[in-house]
Each structure stands twice: as structure tokens, then as C-alpha cells.
Design a protein around this motif. Structure first.
Motif, PDB file in Angstrom:
ATOM      1  N   UNK A   1     -15.143 -18.667 -24.228  1.00 28.54           N
ATOM      2  CA  UNK A   1     -14.591 -17.723 -25.237  1.00 28.54           C
ATOM      3  C   UNK A   1     -15.873 -17.150 -26.169  1.00 28.54           C
ATOM      4  N   UNK A   2     -16.739 -18.126 -26.465  1.00 32.44           N
ATOM      5  CA  UNK A   2     -17.779 -17.871 -27.103  1.00 32.44           C
ATOM      6  C   UNK A   2     -18.656 -16.769 -26.462  1.00 32.44           C
ATOM      7  N   UNK A   3     -19.007 -17.205 -25.190  1.00 31.27           N
ATOM      8  CA  UNK A   3     -19.762 -16.264 -24.439  1.00 31.27           C
ATOM      9  C   UNK A   3     -19.008 -14.866 -24.452  1.00 31.27           C
ATOM     10  N   UNK A   4     -17.830 -14.933 -24.299  1.00 33.01           N
ATOM     11  CA  UNK A   4     -17.043 -13.683 -24.100  1.00 33.01           C
ATOM     12  C   UNK A   4     -17.162 -12.834 -25.403  1.00 33.01           C
ATOM     13  N   UNK A   5     -17.350 -13.267 -26.693  1.00 34.39           N
ATOM     14  CA  UNK A   5     -17.349 -12.654 -27.804  1.00 34.39           C
ATOM     15  C   UNK A   5     -18.820 -11.919 -27.648  1.00 34.39           C
ATOM     16  N   UNK A   6     -19.880 -12.670 -27.400  1.00 32.33           N
ATOM     17  CA  UNK A   6     -21.235 -11.952 -27.277  1.00 32.33           C
ATOM     18  C   UNK A   6     -21.131 -10.979 -26.114  1.00 32.33           C
ATOM     19  N   UNK A   7     -20.312 -10.994 -25.037  1.00 36.42           N
ATOM     20  CA  UNK A   7     -20.448 -10.022 -24.294  1.00 36.42           C
ATOM     21  C   UNK A   7     -19.704  -8.671 -24.775  1.00 36.42           C
ATOM     22  N   UNK A   8     -18.615  -8.871 -25.506  1.00 42.63           N
ATOM     23  CA  UNK A   8     -17.832  -8.148 -26.275  1.00 42.63           C
ATOM     24  C   UNK A   8     -18.741  -7.102 -27.313  1.00 42.63           C
ATOM     25  N   UNK A   9     -19.713  -7.997 -27.781  1.00 41.76           N
ATOM     26  CA  UNK A   9     -20.369  -7.075 -28.712  1.00 41.76           C
ATOM     27  C   UNK A   9     -21.485  -6.189 -27.780  1.00 41.76           C
ATOM     28  N   UNK A  10     -21.929  -6.803 -27.038  1.00 41.73           N
ATOM     29  CA  UNK A  10     -22.847  -6.074 -25.941  1.00 41.73           C
ATOM     30  C   UNK A  10     -22.155  -4.574 -25.407  1.00 41.73           C
TER      31      UNK A  10
ATOM     32  N   UNK B   1     -13.526  -4.156 -22.016  1.00 36.37           N
ATOM     33  CA  UNK B   1     -12.231  -4.615 -21.724  1.00 36.37           C
ATOM     34  C   UNK B   1     -12.068  -6.102 -21.190  1.00 36.37           C
ATOM     35  N   UNK B   2     -12.874  -6.164 -20.100  1.00 33.49           N
ATOM     36  CA  UNK B   2     -12.829  -7.550 -19.577  1.00 33.49           C
ATOM     37  C   UNK B   2     -13.241  -8.616 -20.737  1.00 33.49           C
ATOM     38  N   UNK B   3     -14.191  -8.230 -21.264  1.00 36.66           N
ATOM     39  CA  UNK B   3     -14.803  -9.476 -22.132  1.00 36.66           C
ATOM     40  C   UNK B   3     -13.716  -9.732 -23.369  1.00 36.66           C
ATOM     41  N   UNK B   4     -12.851  -8.658 -23.714  1.00 36.04           N
ATOM     42  CA  UNK B   4     -12.022  -8.957 -24.652  1.00 36.04           C
ATOM     43  C   UNK B   4     -10.883  -9.835 -24.058  1.00 36.04           C
ATOM     44  N   UNK B   5     -10.405  -9.011 -22.795  1.00 36.89           N
ATOM     45  CA  UNK B   5      -9.543  -9.800 -21.994  1.00 36.89           C
ATOM     46  C   UNK B   5      -9.955 -11.296 -22.090  1.00 36.89           C
ATOM     47  N   UNK B   6     -11.048 -11.689 -21.740  1.00 38.89           N
ATOM     48  CA  UNK B   6     -11.517 -13.044 -21.640  1.00 38.89           C
ATOM     49  C   UNK B   6     -11.424 -13.706 -23.010  1.00 38.89           C
ATOM     50  N   UNK B   7     -11.474 -13.050 -24.221  1.00 42.68           N
ATOM     51  CA  UNK B   7     -11.549 -13.667 -25.352  1.00 42.68           C
ATOM     52  C   UNK B   7      -9.946 -14.181 -25.492  1.00 42.68           C
TER      53      UNK B   7
END
Ligand code: HDD
Ligand code: HEM
Ligand code: HEM
Lengths: 328, 453
Positions: A176-185, A162-168
Motif C-alpha cells: 500500500x505504501x508503494x501504491x501511495x507513491x505510484x499514485x503521486x507519480x 486508477x490502478x495505483x489508487x485501486x491498490x491503495x
């Protein structure tokens, strides 16, 4: 009208609201160590105006449990005594660290950053442990505790997602690029966790097993897991598109993550209904005196629409990308 | 069991005692901020804006402390006093929920706009948000004090279906001690915030005598305090007379009067002795208590012994009350002398600044002392005449309580030390122009560009 049912829905709704809303800000807190100094400021700014109100949904959920189902409140919180205290300590640390890190410098700031992370993590983990203990009806025994720890770890993954997608949604550029990677993890973590927990739940609870493996009902119920797999796939696809540089997709991952949570929540609600304490207290056993329910009902009906309205207002005021500086 | 009861009480007392320090400050500070904000709007004076911004940070930090300790409180009823909820839950539950519904969401949501929205919304919306936050904190005090007062002087309840329920909600809410307690507590908040504002400003002026912003806030704090103290003393007196009517044992303990007597003396100082049931080393004013409490020097006052077992411990009430009243009288002196010393546009003399700095946290001490008088004075009842404290304790074991108590103490100590360091640091730094140039402070577009880039 059966007010016990009404309040079951209200309590469910506010717990779901809590999980979705505080979930993203706890998730952002857990992601802090993975970001640079400047990024951390933006991350904190993205949750600054909201975290306090988000946490209030927990207070409302607990408030309804207390006021509408007083017998359950005593049993549930009594049985969850230590995980609750741990979660509260976590919430305290992060809430205050949030304010202090803005004002501190040098190693002090490092310390508060660290406590902000630790507090977020402790709070999330123990919320999961509480959930795990709750589903199993607080059974003592080694395997029940292992199960609870597993739920704790999974919920952390969920909040990270949820946090990573919020950051996207709230950031741009490198972060934002990092957040995309975090989202996948996060999604992988959640997928693994949900699968394990879904398999384990029927094993640890007979009531739950019976509810899910009762043909032909099972066929209908398969809609829920299928829908969550669908939402997960949709989320994965949207992150792929974002990686290729797609525009106007910023909100979709968060929506998809929220959908996964909502589906999981519905499944859980179905497993437990009509109990508030599984196998022990139904909502009617635990319900408060009708006079209390009536008083509560009037207040909720009058006030909740306003709460929803000004919550939306506040999200509108702070729409768009977050800025690094909070104060001045 | 006894141990668990003692630990449960200690834990609850510690938690609420820690929590209340922050609401006491935020309730009135929110109104101060509204005042600063409006002053800036009307004058356009950069010093007011700097003032607003500085105290906004203090407020945000204090509010966060209030929220996180308050969330803890909302779990305490179930964990520590489950029988409380099953016996009087039909009354306590709705009151607590109304607080969440009508106050907490309001505060928490508009706080976001108040803190971070100044450049995003029109001025009037920002001012309105400050007003809503202030209103929300006060409404919150309204509900929780309604419940707390009901526990002291229950009214409007009937016994039905094995528990106590509300027969008349208005009577429950506006129970006999509620108006007094609400007024006394809100003014206590006003005084606490005033002395914090004046005290921290004085601290700043000791190092930077020409800080215009600190000069303004010093004056504001002093004047509000000077106006509020006499009102507080009057309200406190009325509060006491009302308590005499409804909880006479509490008053007997406050006055340390062991035996019922006509023309009871006012005990100025003593060491109440629970073993011999009399006062050691006492200094008394003949007929004083009868005069103050009944306005008749021959009037009869009931003594502690006449209440048998149903009475609170004497020493905490006796000393707690004297600490509170002592601080009240000292506050009167300080605020009036201070207002006089800064009359016109006079700068406060240095000794005055030192005195004010020393009084910064006096409101906290008085407030905590007052609450101890009130709450310990209710014992052995949790709800007067309805439920005894020992009958409400939960199934948490001594070990669990001990572990969690240790956890809370460590956490609170850490948080409190950090809070105090940051608070005094912020105040000491003040809002001098080079720290916070007014031109760049409106969350200017510059920062957006910087963040985006
Ligand atoms: C006289 C005032 C007063 C008193 C006696 C209490 N509180 Fe409080 N509380 C407030 C005045 C307040 C406030 C002014 O509304 C706070 C403090 C600062 C703040 O941030 O809001 C707050 C915050 C606060 C919160 C967090 C609200 C949020 O999320 O925004 C909770 C859950 C509670 N309190 C619960 C309690 C409980 C269960 C109490 C009693 C046993 C209690 N408070 C005593
Ligand atoms: C806000 C300031 C308050 C302070 C500083 C305070 C302080 C205390 C203290 C010191 C005790 C322990 C007394 C003893 O055991 O001898 C106590 C007990 C208690 N108070 Fe308060 N209190 C406050 C407000 C409230 C409010 C607003 C409520 C409820 C709405 C409340 C409910 C209780 C309960 C349930 C107990 C437990 C019984 C007990 O420990 O004796 N208190 N409080
Ligand atoms: C100087 C004259 C004062 C008098 C005569 C007075 C009187 C009282 C009395 C009789 C009580 C107990 C009421 C009860 O439990 O039934 C009380 C409680 C209390 N006092 Fe005072 N007081 C005075 C000053 C102050 C000051 C200066 C403060 C704080 C700044 C303060 C804060 C409190 C608080 C927070 C309580 C507990 C809440 C309540 O019951 O209202 N008081 N006071």
C-alpha cells in the motif's frame, strides 16, 4: 422521447464505466514490473474476480455503437482499424497471460508476467491513440498523429493512477505504501497529460475551439477544469495523509481519481456533442431505424438495473483487502 | 477489391473459427462443473472437490480464451462488414446487444464468484453462481445462433426506409433453421466437452491408474457422450432435411450432386471437380441420396448446376460434411464401447484409455467442419436472398487487412500453443492428494494470514 439522445447517454455511460473499471485493472497490469514477486500475486488477486466483467462494458459500449448508431460504427472502426487491432491484441495477451501466469512456474511465469504487463500497456496506449484520432475527426497528417500519441501516453498515466489508487484500496502494508507513491507519480503524469491535451485540442479542432471559447459560455465552462484541479488537489492531500499513517482513507484516492476521469469525460462529451463522428455525423444522422432503437430500449431498461445490481453484489462479495492466492 | 474481399473473409473466418473453439468447450463444461459441484455438496467426497477444482482451472483458462477472442469478434462486424450493419443492422444490432445484456454480464460477473468466491459465500450462493454461469453461456449461444440462423433462413423482416427491419421479432428469432441449429450446436458443445473430459482423464489414468478423481470424470464424460451421440445424429438428420427445404443448393453441394436427377445416388467418396463439373474417383450408392433426403428412391433432387451462379463451392462442403459425420459415427462407437467396458465399477482397459486420449479433441474437429459446411454453404450470400457477401465488404485496404491478419495469426498461434501446453500439463498432473490436499484447498484462512503478513 428522442431515443437517439437516450442511447447517446447509455453509450457514454458504458464507455465511462469501462474506462473507470477496466482502467484500474489495466493500470494494475502496467504497475506489475514495479512490484516484487509476492506483491505481484496480491495485485493480480485484487483484480481477479473483476477484470472479465469490467471488459464487458467495452463490449456493451461497442454493442450500442453498433446497434444504435450503425453508420458511425462502420466509419469509426473503419478509420481506427489498426489501433483497434493493436488494442485487441493487447487485450488478448493480457487476458490470457493473467490466467497462465497463475499456472506457470520459473521462466514461464516470468514470460507471462512480462506479457501481462506488455498487453496492459499496449491496450491502454492504443485506447488513448483511438481517442486522439477520434477527437480530431481522423484527420491525416503528422501533427494529428503526434497528438494521438500524446493522448495515448496520457491515458496510460490515467490508468496507472486508477490502478495505483485501486491498490491503495485493496492492499495494506508495504504494498500500500508503494501504491501511495505510484499514485503521486500517476497524478503528476496525468496532470501534465491533461494540461497538454486540453491545450492542444482546441488547436487541432476548430469545432472544439468554438465550443469552449465562446464568451460568456466560457465562464460557465471553467467550472470543469477548476473542478478537476480541485479533485487532483484532494487526491494529493489524501495521499499525504496516508503517508502520515492516516486510517480509513483507503477509498478516497480511488474516488478522487474516478472523479477526475468523470470530469474529463464530461468535458470531452461536451466538446463532441451532438456528433458521433466529429464534424461529419450527428447522433441523429447515425441513429438506427426506430424499430431497432425501440427493441434495444426495452431490453436495456429491463436488464440494466439487474446488471448494476449484481455488479454491486460481486463487489460486496469481494470487499476488503485482497489475498495472495487466487485458487486454493 | 477482390483481394480485400478475400482477405476480409479469411480474417473473419479465422477469428470466428478460433473463437468458437472455446465457447464450444465452455458452454457444456459449465454444466459439468455445476454437476461436480453439486456432487461434492451431496456426498462430501473430497475426490469430487478435487475434481471440481481441477476442472474449474481448465474452465477459467478456456473461458478467458473465449472472452478475449470474443471481444475481438464484436469489433469485426464494423471493421470488416460495414455494409452489413447499414443494410440489416436494424435486425442484427438488437440481437447482438441482447446477447451482451442478457448473457455476457451474467457470465462474467458470476464467474468471479464461481472462481474465487467459494470460501466467501454460503454454499448455496456458490452453487447458484455456477448455475448462473452455465445458464449465461447457453443464453449467449441462443442469441448469437438466432442471428446466425436468421442469416441462413431469414424470416419476419420487411424492407422499409432503405433498409431491412424486423416486422415480427418472434419470427426473426425463431426463424426456420434456428431450433435445429441451436439444438445441434448445444449438443455439439456437450460432445466436445465430454470427449475433452473423458480424454484428459484417460490421459491422466495412463500415468496414474489409481487417481479416483480421474476415474470419476472418465465415467461421467463417457456416459454423457454415449447418451448424446445418438441424439446428435438424429438432430443432424432433421437439420439436413430442413436445410433441403430452405437452402437446397447447400445440400446439393454437400452431396456433390451436379445434375438434377431422379433416384439420385449417395456419393460416399469422390473428388468434386469444379472445372469439369463432375466427380472424379467417385464411389456411389445407387438411389441413396433420394432415399435419405426424400425417403423415396425415385424422388428428384436438384443438382448444383441448376442454381447457376448462386451456389457455394462444392469441395469444402462435401469434405467438411463427411468429416463431421465420420467423427459423429466414430464417437458413437467409442462412447458405447467405452461405457460398456467400464460398466459396473470396472476400470477401463489400457487400450480404451489410449483410444479416448486420441479422441480428446475430436469434438473441435467436428464442430469446425460443421461450421465450415454451414457458412461456406451460404455463399455467395451473407444473408440468404437479402445481401451478398461481396456487397458488404468495408473500406479497409488490402494492406491493412494483411497487416492485421498477420498480427492475429501470430497472436493466435502463441495463445493456442500456450493453451494446449497448460491444458495437457494440468490434466497430466491431475488433482492427486499431494498436489491439492483437500483439507487445505478451501481457500483456507491460512492463506489470508500469509497474504496479510
Ligand atoms: C455457440 C456459441 C457462440 C457463438 C457462435 C459465438 N459466441 Fe461469442 N461467446 C460465447 C458463445 C458464442 C460464450 C459461451 O458466451 C463465450 C465463450 C466463452 C466465454 O467466455 O463466453 C463467448 C464470449 C464472447 C465475448 C466476450 C464476452 C464477455 O466479455 O464475457 C464476445 C464479445 C463475443 N463472444 C462475441 C461474439 C460474436 C460477435 C460472435 C459471432 C460473430 C460470437 N461471439 C460467436
Ligand atoms: C461459431 C462458429 C462459426 C464459424 C466457425 C464460422 C465460420 C465462418 C467461415 C469459415 C466463414 C467464411 C466463409 C467464406 O467466406 O466462404 C464465415 C463467414 C461469415 N460468418 Fe460465420 N461462422 C460462425 C458463426 C457465425 C455467426 C454466429 C455469425 C453471425 C452472427 C457469423 C457471421 C458470418 C459473417 C458476417 C461472415 C462473413 C461473410 C463471409 O466471410 O463469407 N458466423 N463464417
Ligand atoms: C453424425 C451425424 C450428423 C449429421 C447427420 C449432421 C448434420 C449436419 C448438417 C446437415 C449440418 C448443416 C446444416 C446447415 O448448414 O443447414 C450440420 C452442421 C453442424 N454440425 Fe453436424 N451432423 C452430425 C454430427 C455432428 C457432430 C458429431 C458434431 C460435433 C460434435 C456436429 C457439429 C456441427 C456443427 C457445429 C454445425 C454447424 C452449426 C449448425 O448449422 O448447426 N455435427 N450438421
Amino acid at each position: 422521447m428522442d431515443l437517439a439522445i437516450v442511447f447517446m447517454f447509455l453509450m457514454g455511460a458504458s464507455i465511462l464505466a469501462y474506462v473507470l473499471l477496466d482502467g484500474y485493472d489495466l493500470g494494475v497490469g502496467m504497475l506489475m514490473p514495479a512490484a516484487t514477486d509476492d506483491e505481484q500475486s496480491i495485485m493480480v488477486a485484487s483484480i481477479g474476480p473483476f477484470w472479465d466483467a469490467n471488459e464487458t462494458w467495452l463490449v456493451l459500449g461497442i454493442g450500442i455503437l453498433l446497434a444504435a448508431f450503425p453508420r458511425a460504427h462502420g466509419v469509426v472502426l473503419g478509420a481506427l482499424y489498426l489501433p483497434v487491432v493493436a488494442m485487441l491484441v493487447g487485450l488478448m495477451l493480457r487476458g490470457v497471460a493473467f490466467e497462465l501466469r497463475v499456472k506457470a512456474q520459473g521462466w514461464h511465469r516470468e514470460l507471462w508476467n512480462w506479457l501481462f504487463w506488455a498487453g496492459s500497456f499496449i491496450a491502454s496506449f492504443f485506447q488513448g491513440v483511438m481517442l486522439g484520432r477520434y477527437i480530431t475527426g481522423f484527420e491525416p497528417g503528422f501533427f494529428y498523429w503526434v497528438f494521438a500519441l500524446l493522448v495515448g501516453a496520457s491515458l496510460c498515466g490515467g490508468y496507472v493512477l486508477l490502478g495505483a489508487t485501486w491498490l491503495i484500496l485493496k492492499t495494506e502494508g508495504d504494498l500500500q505504501k508503494k501504491a501511495v507513491a505510484w499514485t503521486r507519480w500517476g497524478l503528476l503524469w496525468v496532470g501534465l497529460g491533461v494540461a497538454l491535451v486540453s491545450l492542444a485540442t482546441p488547436l487541432v479542432s476548430e469545432t472544439v475551439r468554438y465550443k469552449w471559447f465562446d464568451f460568456p459560455r466560457t465562464l460557465w465552462l471553467m467550472f470543469l477544469p477548476l473542478a478537476s484541479i480541485g479533485a487532483g488537489w484532494w487526491l494529493w492531500r489524501s495521499t499525504s495523509a496516508l503517508k502520515r499513517g492516516a486510517k480509513d482513507l483507503d477509498a478516497r484516492p480511488f474516488g478522487a481519481a474516478a472523479l477526475i476521469f468523470t470530469i474529463a469525460f464530461l468535458g470531452l462529451a461536451y466538446s463532441i456533442y451532438p456528433y458521433v463522428v466529429i464534424d461529419r455525423l450527428t447522433i441523429w444522422d447515425a441513429a438506427a431505424h426506430p424499430s431497432a432503437l425501440k427493441a434495444l430500449f426495452i431490453g436495456s431498461v429491463v436488464v440494466l438495473p439487474f446488471i448494476v445490481a449484481y455488479t454491486i453484489l460481486s463487489y460486496r462479495v469481494f470487499r476488503g483487502k485482497a489475498r495472495a492466492k487466487l485458487y486454493d | 477489391m477482390e483481394d480485400a474481399l478475400l482477405l476480409a473473409r479469411a480474417q473473419f473466418g479465422l477469428n470466428i473459427g478460433f473463437h468458437i473453439m472455446f465457447p464450444t468447450l465452455t458452454i457444456a463444461l459449465a454444466w459439468y462443473l455445476l454437476g461436480f459441484r453439486i456432487a461434492y455438496q451431496r456426498t462430501g467426497d473430497a475426490a469430487w472437490l478435487a475434481t471440481f477444482k481441477l476442472w474449474l482451472k481448465v474452465f477459467a483458462l478456456t473461458f478467458a480464451m473465449g472472452v478475449v477472442t470474443g471481444v475481438t469478434m464484436s469489433f469485426q462486424f464494423g471493421t470488416n462488414w460495414p455494409r452489413y450493419m447499414t443494410t440489416v443492422g436494424a435486425i442484427a444490432g438488437p440481437l447482438l446487444s441482447y446477447e451482451v445484456l442478457t448473457a455476457f454480464f451474467l457470465e462474467a460477473t458470476f464467474l468471479g464468484i464461481m472462481l474465487f468466491g467459494m470460501s466467501r459465500v454460503p454454499n448455496w450462493v456458490h452453487i447458484a453462481s455456477c448455475a448462473v454461469v452455465a445458464f449465461g453461456t447457453t443464453v449467449s449461444a441462443f442469441w448469437i445462433l438466432a442471428l446466425n440462423s436468421w442469416m441462413h433462413t431469414p424470416a419476419g423482416h420487411v424492407f422499409a426506409d432503405g433498409q431491412w427491419i424486423a416486422a415480427d421479432w418472434l419470427a426473426v428469432i425463431f426463424n426456420p433453421s434456428f431450433p435445429y441449429r441451436l439444438a445441434h450446436m448445444l449438443i455439439a458443445s456437450g460432445l466436445t466437452a465430454s470427449f475433452v473430459v473423458a480424454g484428459l482423464s484417460a490421459w491422466r489414468l495412463l500415468w496414474a491408474p489409481f487417481d479416483t478423481s480421474a476415474g470419476k470424470t472418465l465415467r461421467a464424460g463417457l456416459m454423457v457422450a454415449a447418451a448424446l451421440v445418438p441424439v446428435q445424429i438424429f438432430v443432424g438428420d432433421q437439420h439436413g432435411l430442413n436445410t433441403l427445404e430452405h437452402q437446397p443448393a447447400k445440400i446439393a453441394a454437400i452431396e456433390a450432386l451436379w445434375q438434377t436427377e431422379r433416384g439420385a445416388p449417395l456419393v460416399l467418396f469422390a473428388i468434386p471437380n469444379e472445372v469439369t463439373k463432375r466427380n472424379d474417383y467417385s464411389i456411389e450408392l445407387p438411389y441413396g441420396a433420394s432415399l435419405i433426403l426424400k425417403h423415396d428412391q425415385r424422388a428428384e433432387i436438384r443438382g448444383i448446376e441448376s442454381f447457376g451462379e448462386d451456389r457455394p463451392a462444392v469441395a469444402p462442403l462435401f469434405f467438411g460434411f463427411r468429416i463431421m459425420v465420420g467423427i459423429g459415427v466414430a464417437m458413437l462407437l467409442v462412447s458405447w464401447v467405452g461405457t460398456w467396458a467400464t460398466r459396473g465399477k470396472r476400470a477401463a482397459p489400457r487400450w480404451m484409455l489410449w483410444v479416448l486420449a486420441a479422441f480428446t479433441f475430436s469434438g473441435w474437429v467436428a464442430t469446425l467442419a460443421g461450421w465450415i459446411v454451414t457458412e461456406v454453404g451460404r455463399q455467395p450470400w451473407l444473408v440468404t436472398g437479402v445481401l451478398r457477401t461481396k456487397d458488404a465488404v468495408g473500406q479497409a485496404t488490402g494492406a491493412q487487412l494483411g497487416a492485421s491478419l498477420t498480427g492475429y495469426i501470430l497472436t493466435y498461434a502463441t495463445l493456442f500453443i500456450a493453451y494446449m501446453i497448460v491444458l495437457t500439463h494440468m490434466a497430466g498432473k491431475g488433482s492427486t492428494p499431494d498436489d491439492d490436499p483437500p483439507a487445505a484447498s478451501g481457500e483456507a484462512a491460512v492463506t489470508v494470514a500469509r497474504a496479510a503478513g
